[in-house]
Design an enzyme around this catalytic site. Sequence first.
Site, PDB file in Angstrom:
ATOM      1  N   ASP A   1      -9.715   2.200  -6.474  1.00  0.00           N
ATOM      2  CA  ASP A   1     -10.573   3.065  -5.663  1.00  0.00           C
ATOM      3  C   ASP A   1     -11.096   4.225  -6.512  1.00  0.00           C
ATOM      4  O   ASP A   1     -10.334   5.016  -7.048  1.00  0.00           O
ATOM      5  CB  ASP A   1      -9.771   3.605  -4.472  1.00  0.00           C
ATOM      6  CG  ASP A   1     -10.651   4.169  -3.369  1.00  0.00           C
ATOM      7  OD1 ASP A   1     -11.726   4.723  -3.686  1.00  0.00           O
ATOM      8  OD2 ASP A   1     -10.261   4.071  -2.192  1.00  0.00           O
TER       9      ASP A   1
ATOM     10  N   SER B   1     -11.457   6.073   4.839  1.00  0.00           N
ATOM     11  CA  SER B   1     -12.052   7.136   4.028  1.00  0.00           C
ATOM     12  C   SER B   1     -12.022   8.476   4.754  1.00  0.00           C
ATOM     13  O   SER B   1     -10.966   8.939   5.176  1.00  0.00           O
ATOM     14  CB  SER B   1     -13.477   6.730   3.622  1.00  0.00           C
ATOM     15  OG  SER B   1     -13.976   7.541   2.598  1.00  0.00           O
TER      16      SER B   1
ATOM     17  N   HIS C   1     -12.685   1.028  -3.075  1.00  0.00           N
ATOM     18  CA  HIS C   1     -12.737   1.787  -1.835  1.00  0.00           C
ATOM     19  C   HIS C   1     -12.972   0.874  -0.633  1.00  0.00           C
ATOM     20  O   HIS C   1     -12.515   1.153   0.463  1.00  0.00           O
ATOM     21  CB  HIS C   1     -13.858   2.828  -1.942  1.00  0.00           C
ATOM     22  CG  HIS C   1     -13.774   3.915  -0.932  1.00  0.00           C
ATOM     23  ND1 HIS C   1     -12.633   4.661  -0.719  1.00  0.00           N
ATOM     24  CD2 HIS C   1     -14.704   4.408  -0.064  1.00  0.00           C
ATOM     25  CE1 HIS C   1     -12.853   5.560   0.218  1.00  0.00           C
ATOM     26  NE2 HIS C   1     -14.093   5.413   0.651  1.00  0.00           N
TER      27      HIS C   1
END
Length: 269
Positions: free
Chosen positions: A222, A98, A250
């Site tokens: 995601d 991320s 995610h």
Amino acid sequence: MEYYITVEPGVRIYINDINPQGEKPILFMHGWPANHHLFEYQYNELIQKGYRCIGMDVRGFGKSDKPVYGYDYDTSADDIRCVIETMNLKNLTLLGHSTAGAVAIRYMARHRGCGVSKLVLCAAAAPSLIERPNFPYGLKEEDVLQIINNTYKDRPKMLEDFGKMFFYKPITMPFSHWFLSLGLEAASWATVYVACAWLYETLFDDMQYVNVPTLIMHGIHDEVCKYPLGVAQHKGIKGSKLITFENSGHGLFYDEKDKFNCELMNFVG
């Protein structure tokens, strides 16, 4: 081994060096708003295979110090450089999830990949987390502003809501509570300031400076860093390999942890 590394006066970064005698070191960089425990299900398997897993809590999160400054990508990349140099890490695989994936790319550009021989980007927030005039694939700016406002109003509720969009597959209530607890260990101001960085940080130019073998793993479901971001990373990083996770959001490292771990070990070697 657990210890702290001073990255600047008054700021210490927490390190959990798991299996320090192991070969093929991997530095795991967690994303917002968690800490190094995010990769628990990687550590458990990889240490049995002889890998050295190094978990780092980025500043403001987990057990690291929580100053009121230094949440831009340049400073975060500098923190990584200090950790790598202090630990004398070489032939390192740098893994970023991320926001940390974006920071990892900044590190490769800003510090010319010092100590890093391989790069892993998973659900990375690059080249931009939000939509821009030349990049219509990210979150809307107002979505990020809402996250910031909700953090100021009711941070536990914001984190709970974020957890609901993090994973694609159903998770148990105890697991949800565990994930929430990771975010609550962060400083509230760090949670806000990293989200603020999403509004102005981009990696369009940085990607060209990545010159090591790069594995990109991204889930098609995601909702945070949408799949086209992974495609853009693949196009922008020469020679990179993109692995699509068909049943992941995610949190692909948990949604499809067996596939994730297998792809990671195959890549690291």
